[in-house]
Design an enzyme around this catalytic site. Structure first.
Site, PDB file in Angstrom:
ATOM      1  N   ASP A 288      -4.991   1.171  -3.460  1.00  0.00           N
ATOM      2  CA  ASP A 288      -4.450  -0.120  -3.055  1.00  0.00           C
ATOM      3  C   ASP A 288      -3.105   0.157  -2.370  1.00  0.00           C
ATOM      4  OD1 ASP A 288      -4.069  -2.788  -2.595  1.00  0.00           O
ATOM      5  OD2 ASP A 288      -4.466  -3.432  -4.641  1.00  0.00           O
TER       6      ASP A 288
HETATM    7  C1  NOJ Z   1      -3.046  -5.484  -2.062  1.00  0.00           C
HETATM    8  C2  NOJ Z   1      -4.166  -6.148  -2.792  1.00  0.00           C
HETATM    9  O1  NOJ Z   1      -4.093  -5.849  -4.167  1.00  0.00           O
HETATM   10  C3  NOJ Z   1      -5.536  -5.758  -2.278  1.00  0.00           C
HETATM   11  O2  NOJ Z   1      -6.482  -6.570  -2.911  1.00  0.00           O
HETATM   12  C4  NOJ Z   1      -5.596  -5.884  -0.788  1.00  0.00           C
HETATM   13  O3  NOJ Z   1      -6.886  -5.567  -0.335  1.00  0.00           O
HETATM   14  C5  NOJ Z   1      -4.558  -4.967  -0.185  1.00  0.00           C
HETATM   15  N1  NOJ Z   1      -3.242  -5.375  -0.630  1.00  0.00           N
HETATM   16  C6  NOJ Z   1      -4.590  -4.968   1.331  1.00  0.00           C
HETATM   17  O4  NOJ Z   1      -4.131  -6.150   1.829  1.00  0.00           O
END
Ligand code: NOJ
Length: 747
Positions: A288
């Site tokens: 993430d």
């Molecule tokens: C953080 C989030 O937790 C995740 O779900 C998301 O896909 C990513 N950022 C990218 O935006």
């Protein structure tokens, strides 16, 4: 009432019309050969470059990174970009990459296409309330078709985190509290996004997230610690992830949280162990957003280089935004902390995805401006968004059949969200247009009611602002009406990422305003727009009807209006329990019985029981609950035998009759209870459901099959197996059903 027939299948097939295979496909060598030849030409820097993802500055979905992505693309240091969209912009970046990098390996563009790209469907939790796998698959399919036409190759969805704490804002992005329902929906979503052929130009890579157990954050606070037994992890939290591997998902994202002391991004047991070795997942794993760097504040990595080593050694292939692989991995390789074989493996997995999308034949195959124009906001997509929104609404209360409204009634529509066309599409709404495009409740009602003297609209109050100066106008309208409809809820950004709340009441002075309206003595219907279960005890006591509409998407206002006026008969069922108050959280239907179960007020012994002294144990609205304008009666529940062995199947049948005045759909649910186990079992576990349509007066028999396979769990020895013994089997239209029979599983 005319029940709107759904042409899901027809629509689904028409969606393929635009999909075309790349004609040049046959000119390229088979995947294994092609990638081996390419990798033989790649330097170690170029291989590491493929493992690097940066964010463009189009959409902000995390802390801002200091790295200049344009410069890094030009240097050939980047394999993927997130948050760049549109044919024009992605083509610009692709061109920059192809013109400057030595081997001209196409960039992969990722984006959070969660519940629609431009045509926005209900938030995932809302869609899940439909319990309609075909509708959910179609929604993902349309999202993919639009995103692909907009230059996007890869979505960061589905989010399959089981969530039992409505304080956590991200419950809005998932399928709710149940492992079985969550697994079915996860499978359907992957099929929707990826289809059966990634080389078609209307399919994109899906990404299962967040691996794993992110939904179990302590106290519902986002990014917080998770600690759980391996049994609970495997039995409750992991099955939806596994379901997506079974559906052929091509990418996974690790979660921000630690699990029992080990952050997911450096978790060998999870990524290499369970995902890649045990489940044989052959796609690639991305962190993430800066998840790798966050292992430092977690107290697991001493510096960035160490974090990169932990991640690669755990099996993480791509670094989202963190810049660690780019800056540190070569050094770690020279020190022998990671191997070239590991870098090769990660690189190969990423190149395979690019190959399967057809990007090596044509890096611009998702960059057709004409197609982008034709595909986005197609009428059939907008119609499907309305259909799914209609299916996602949950009727929580309907005293004296105050709903549906009649066109002759004079109705005062009030509340801060009555004319809203911004919040209504919800959080994580990708590139969906809000003001000026999304349909508000006011607009939806106006399409149905031609005699404008019958309807009025006034906000009365704001969502959080305590100013009272608009109240009088709304009260005056309400005084002249037969019925009041209050459209209330949260701001869209009060749920989603980084949006945990400790108080999940209706925000601001909305409740006070309802109390003032109540003094008028007219029936009040509360329509809720929100991203999580709310605490609604007062509303349940004082309102005549409550319709949970979640964030229903681009056509949300149409769906609400059609439902209020009976053009749609609500059929949604809650995918997540609504507590009476936050003190009951976590609260979910498939809890354990305890050694001192409280049997309710009839229980003579009140004190030494597992209960609260100030509130009942039961939730306000339980999982699986939802009313209809018609009535369904269940009878003739039978099982084919009172005993099965490990190779036999038990048939459970039940008759459902529509005894009310409207045609309607019902979600027939089947639960089991394993009475005694080598480890204790939940009081009920969902094991099957069917959504059926019954015309007024019609009766149908629904049949379920149960075999030993459905009765498996992780026993005392951690083997996943069924144990002989006595079981209860329940059917009904809610998890609180008491209609039950028994059977025995014998060796
Ligand atoms: C953080 C989030 O937790 C995740 O779900 C998301 O896909 C990513 N950022 C990218 O935006």
């Amino acid at each position: 009432m005319k029940f709107k027939a759904v042409l899901l299948l027809l629509l689904a097939s028409s969606l393929t019309v635009n999909a075309q295979k790349d004609k040049k496909k046959s000119q390229i060598k088979p995947r294994k050969e092609f990638i081996s030849e390419l990798m033989a030409k790649m330097t170690i820097d170029e291989k590491i470059g493929q493992l690097v993802q940066f964010t463009a500055d189009g959409t902000i979905t995390g802390p801002v990174s200091g790295d200049n992505y344009i410069e890094q693309i030009k240097k050939g240091n980047v394999g993927s970009i997130l948050n760049a969209t549109t044919v024009k912009y992605t083509a610009e970046l692709q061109k920059m990459n192809l013109e400057n990098s030595r081997l001209k390996i196409p960039l992969l563009f990722g984006y959070d296409v969660i519940h629609g790209y431009r045509t926005i469907f209900p938030i995932t939790l809302g869609e899940s309330a439909s319990w309609d796998l075909k509708a959910v698959e179609l929604s993902a399919k349309i999202a993919a078709a639009e995103a692909a036409a907009g230059g996007v190759h890869w979505t960061f969805a589905p989010m399959v985190d089981i969530a039992r704490d409505p304080r956590w804002g991200r419950v809005s992005e998932g399928a709710g509290e149940d492992t079985y329902l969550g697994s079915k929906l996860a499978f359907a979503r992957v099929r929707g996004f990826q289809g059966t052929d990634l080389s078609l130009n209307n399919t994109i890579l899906a990404c299962t997230k967040h691996f794993a157990a992110y939904g179990a954050a302590e106290a519902g606070r986002d990014y917080n610690t998770v600690d759980m037994s391996e049994r609970v992890l495997r039995e409750t939290y992991l099955p939806p992830f596994k379901a997506t591997v079974d559906a052929g998902v091509r990418t996974f994202m690790t979660s921000f949280n630690e699990i029992s002391g080990v952050p997911a991004t450096g978790n060998k047991f999870l990524v290499n162990g369970i995902l890649k070795d045990e489940w044989k997942f052959d796609g690639f794993v991305v962190t993430d957003y800066t998840g790798m760097n966050e292992m430092i504040p977690h107290g697991f990595a001493k510096d960035e280089k160490h974090a990169g080593e932990l991640a690669l050694n755990a099996g993480v292939d791509m670094d989202m935004v963190g810049g660690i692989y780019m800056k540190q991995l070569k050094k770690s390789l020279s020190e022998g902390k990671v191997t070239e074989a590991q870098i090769n493996d990660a690189c190969r997995r990423i190149l395979e995805a690019k190959y399967d999308l057809g990007l090596f034949e044509d890096p611009y195959r998702y960059n057709d401006a004409k197609r982008e124009k034709e595909v986005i906001y197609k009428k059939e997509y907008l119609d499907a968004a309305l259909d799914v929104a209609n299916k996602s609404l949950v009727l929580l209360k309907n005293s004296n059949n105050v709903l549906p409204l009649k066109k002759e009634q004079k109705v005062a529509f009030v509340g801060p969200l009555v004319s809203d066309e911004f919040n209504i599409i919800g959080s994580w709404a990708a590139s969906g247009d809000r003001n000026g495009f999304a349909v508000s409740v006011e607009e939806g009602v106006n399409k149905i009611i031609t005699d404008k003297s019958k309807i009025s609209f006034a906000k009365g109050v704001e969502i959080v602002d305590a100013k009272r100066d608009m109240i009088q106008n709304a009260i005056n309208n309400a005084k002249n009406a037969d019925v009041i409809v209050a459209v209330m809820g949260e701001f869209e950004n009060m749920s989603g990422e980084a949006a945990s709340r400790t108080n999940i009441d209706l925000p601001g002075i909305q409740k006070e305003f309802l109390a003032e309206l109540k003094k008028l003595g007219k029936p009040i219907i509360l329509v809720l727009l929100n991203g999580r279960p709310l605490t609604l005890e007062w509303e349940d006591k004082n309102m005549d009807a409550i319709l949970e509409a979640w964030w229903p998407g681009t056509r949300g206002g149409d769906a609400i209006a059609q439902t209020l006026y009976g053009i749609n008969n609500p059929s949604g069922k809650l995918p997540m329990t609504f507590p009476r108050n936050v003190g009951q959280i976590p609260i979910y239907y498939n809890h354990k019985n305890t050694g001192r179960p409280y049997l309710g007020t009839a229980d003579n012994e009140q004190k030494y029981k597992s209960r609260y002294i100030d509130v009942d144990n039961s939730p306000l609205y339980e999982f699986g609950y939802g009313l209809s304008y018609t009535k369904f009666s269940y009878s003739n529940f039978k099982v084919s035998s009172n005993q099965i062995n490990f190779s036999q199947k038990l048939k459970a049948t039940v008759e459902i009759a529509n005894t009310g005045n409207y045609d309607g759909e019902e979600v027939v649910q089947l639960y089991i209870h394993d009475k005694v186990g080598s480890v204790t079992r939940p009081v009920k576990e969902l094991k099957g459901f069917q959504k059926i349509f019954l015309k007024k007066g019609e009766k149908k028999t629904v049949e379920f099959e149960i075999s030993a396979e459905d009765l498996k769990f992780y026993g005392i020895d951690m083997q996943f197996a069924a144990e002989p013994g006595d079981f209860e089997v329940f059917v009904g239209g809610t998890s609180a059903t008491t209609m039950k029979l028994e059977f025995e599983l014998v060796k």
